[in-house]
Scaffold this motif. Structure first.
Motif, short mmCIF file in Angstrom:
data_model
loop_
_atom_site.label_atom_id
_atom_site.label_comp_id
_atom_site.label_asym_id
_atom_site.label_seq_id
_atom_site.Cartn_x
_atom_site.Cartn_y
_atom_site.Cartn_z
N HIS A 27 6.44 -2.16 -6.94
CA HIS A 27 5.48 -1.24 -6.33
C HIS A 27 5.32 -1.67 -4.88
O HIS A 27 4.37 -2.37 -4.52
CB HIS A 27 4.14 -1.28 -7.08
N LEU A 28 6.26 -1.27 -4.06
CA LEU A 28 6.40 -1.80 -2.71
C LEU A 28 5.16 -1.60 -1.85
O LEU A 28 4.63 -2.56 -1.27
CB LEU A 28 7.62 -1.18 -2.02
N ASN A 29 4.68 -0.37 -1.74
CA ASN A 29 3.54 -0.10 -0.85
C ASN A 29 2.29 -0.83 -1.29
O ASN A 29 1.51 -1.30 -0.46
CB ASN A 29 3.29 1.40 -0.77
N SER A 30 2.09 -0.93 -2.59
CA SER A 30 0.94 -1.67 -3.10
C SER A 30 1.03 -3.13 -2.70
O SER A 30 0.02 -3.75 -2.30
CB SER A 30 0.86 -1.54 -4.63
N GLY A 31 2.21 -3.71 -2.80
CA GLY A 31 2.41 -5.10 -2.39
C GLY A 31 2.16 -5.32 -0.92
O GLY A 31 1.56 -6.32 -0.51
N PRO A 61 8.11 -7.47 0.07
CA PRO A 61 8.90 -8.20 -0.91
C PRO A 61 10.22 -7.48 -1.23
O PRO A 61 10.41 -6.32 -0.84
CB PRO A 61 7.99 -8.20 -2.14
N PHE A 62 11.11 -8.17 -1.92
CA PHE A 62 12.34 -7.57 -2.45
C PHE A 62 12.21 -7.40 -3.96
O PHE A 62 11.69 -8.29 -4.65
CB PHE A 62 13.56 -8.49 -2.23
N ASN A 63 12.71 -6.30 -4.46
CA ASN A 63 12.84 -6.13 -5.91
C ASN A 63 14.31 -6.28 -6.27
O ASN A 63 15.00 -5.33 -6.58
CB ASN A 63 12.31 -4.76 -6.34
N ASN A 64 14.78 -7.53 -6.22
CA ASN A 64 16.20 -7.80 -6.50
C ASN A 64 16.31 -8.88 -7.57
O ASN A 64 15.38 -9.12 -8.32
CB ASN A 64 16.94 -8.17 -5.21
#
Length: 384
Positions: free
Chosen positions: A169-173, A181-184
Motif C-alpha cells: 500500500h504505497l501511498n499509505s506507507g 518503500p519497495f514491494n519486492n
C-alpha cells in the motif's frame, strides 16, 4: 463482557471471549487479546529482563515501564508479574482498564502495576518512562513522536501495518512513514528499515539516539528493541545511518547510499538500466549479537510457550550479516533457469569464493552477502 482464564509464561490472567460465531478480530470482543502474538510477548519478557540487568540500580529511582496501548494488558501484566518491573498499563478503553485492574488484583501485583485510562499520546507527553512499549493494532506512527519524547532507556515498537511498510500500500506507507518503500523480494526487511528510519528521525528531534538491539519481521508484524541515549552529537552520528537503496529491477543489483541529501545515480552501475529508489530508511545494524545471545539464554531458563520457536528465530537474527538487503535464491534461480540448491550450500559456496554470507531470519530461501549480483549468479550457476 465474557472472559476466560488463560496462562502465558508464569502468568494466569482473564482475557475477553469473542462473541459466539464471530471471527477473531479486534471488533469481536470489547477488549482485544491476540493469542497469535504470544511469541512476540515471550521475547518481550526475555528482552526486557536482559536489558534491565544492564541498568545500574539506583535505590532512589524506580525503573518504570509503560505499555502505552495495553488492550487486554497481557504483556504488561506478565512483565510486572514475571520480572517485577514497575509497570503502567494504559488504554483508552474503559473496558480494557477495568479488565486490567481486575487482573492486577487477581495477581496481587498492585505494588508493581498501575492501570491507566488515558490517550496514549497524552500520557507519554506527561511523563518520562525508562522503557516505552508501543504495541498498537496497526501503525505505531501516530504515537512515535510522543514515545520519542518520553523514553529514557529502551524503546520497543511493534507495527502490524506491514502492507504500507513493505510497499504493498504505497501511498499509505508514504503518508505514515514519510518514506518510499519497495514491494519486492526483500519487502520484509524493507519494512523493518522504513520503520527504524522513521523512529530515528523522531528521536533526533529530542537529541536522542538509538542502537538497535533486536529487530525482526515475523509473520504479519515488525518488532524492534532500541537502546536510547541522550546527546546531540550522538543524534548527529545516528543520522549518518539514514539513507536510500538504489535497486535495479532489471538485473537485481542494489546499492545502499548513506545520507539524507546525497547524489544517487539514475542508472544502474551494473547494467545501465534505470534504478528505483527507496527511502529514507535505516541502513545501520538491526541487531546486537550479544544481546540476542542473552535473550536466548534467558528464554532457555524461562517458562514460555513459544520458547523453542523464538530461540530459533533469534539465532538467525544473531548470526545474520549486517548488510542491507537480502537476496532470494529462488528468484535468482528462476531468472537463470536453474533449480534451487540447499540454501546452506549456496552460502558455503559464497564463502569458499571469498565473500561474506549468512542466512537471514527474514526468509528460509534467502541469504545475505557482500557479493555483487553478477558474482552471485556465477556461483549459483556453477553449483552442481
Amino acid at each position: 463482557m465474557k472472559v476466560r482464564t488463560i496462562k502465558e509464561g508464569d502468568t494466569e490472567v482473564l482475557v475477553p471471549v469473542p462473541e459466539e460465531g464471530a471471527n477473531f478480530a479486534p471488533s469481536a470482543a470489547p477488549v482485544f487479546y491476540n493469542p497469535a502474538m504470544e511469541m512476540n510477548r515471550d521475547i518481550s519478557i526475555a528482552a526486557t529482563s536482559v536489558f534491565l540487568k544492564g541498568i545500574e540500580p539506583d535505590p532512589e529511582k524506580v525503573i518504570t515501564y509503560v505499555d502505552a496501548l495495553s488492550a487486554s494488558g497481557i504483556r504488561g501484566l506478565r512483565l510486572a508479574n514475571e520480572i517485577g518491573v514497575h509497570t503502567t498499563l494504559n488504554d483508552w478503553s474503559e473496558d480494557a482498564c477495568e479488565l486490567i485492574q481486575q487482573n492486577i488484583d487477581r495477581l496481587d501485583i498492585g505494588d508493581k502495576a498501575v492501570a491507566s485510562h488515558k490517550n496514549a499520546n497524552v500520557l507519554l507527553h506527561e511523563k518520562h518512562f525508562n522503557i516505552v512499549d508501543l504495541d498498537p493494532f496497526g501503525t505505531p506512527a501516530p504515537f512515535l513522536a510522543a514515545a520519542a519524547r518520553s523514553v529514557v532507556n529502551l524503546l520497543a515498537v511493534t507495527a502490524t501495518d506491514t502492507a504500507p511498510l513493505c510497499g504493498a500500500h504505497l501511498n499509505s506507507g508514504i503518508r505514515k512513514y514519510a518514506a518510499i518503500p519497495f514491494n519486492n523480494e526483500y519487502h520484509s526487511e524493507m519494512g523493518v528499515r522504513i520503520l527504524l528510519g522513521k523512529i530515528a528521525r523522531e528521536l533526533s528531534l529530542h537529541d536522542k539516539t538509538m542502537r538497535p538491539l533486536l529487530s525482526h519481521a515475523t509473520r504479519h508484524y515488525v518488532r524492534t528493541y532500541l537502546e536510547i541515549k541522550k546527546g546531540a552529537k550522538r543524534a548527529d552520528q545516528m543520522l549518518n545511518d539514514i539513507g536510500f537503496i538504489a535497486h535495479c529491477p532489471s538485473c537485481g543489483h542494489r546499492e545502499a547510499i548513506n545520507g539524507l541529501a546525497v547524489p544517487i545515480e539514475k542508472n544502474c552501475s551494473n547494467c545501465s538500466e534505470e534504478n528505483m529508489i527507496a527511502g529514507p530508511l535505516w541502513l545501520g545494524k538491526l541487531h546486537d549479537p550479544e544481546f540476542c545471545s542473552d535473550i536466548i539464554a534467558d528464554l532457555e531458563e524461562r517458562n514460555c510457550g513459544t520458547g523453542q520457536k523464538a530461540i530459533k528465530m533469534l539465532e538467525f537474527c544473531r548470526d545474520e550479516l549486517d548488510i542491507p538487503m537480502f537476496y532470494d535464491q529462488h528468484l535468482i534461480c528462476k531468472k537463470l533457469g536453474l533449480s534451487a540448491s540447499e540454501i546452506d550450500r549456496v552460502i558455503q559456496e559464497l564463502r569458499d569464493n571469498g565473500f561474506l554470507a549468512s542466512r537471514t531470519h527474514f526468509s528460509g530461501t534467502s541469504f545475505k552477502t557482500d557479493a555483487k549480483i553478477t558474482d552471485i549468479e556465477k556461483i549459483i550457476s556453477n553449483i552442481r
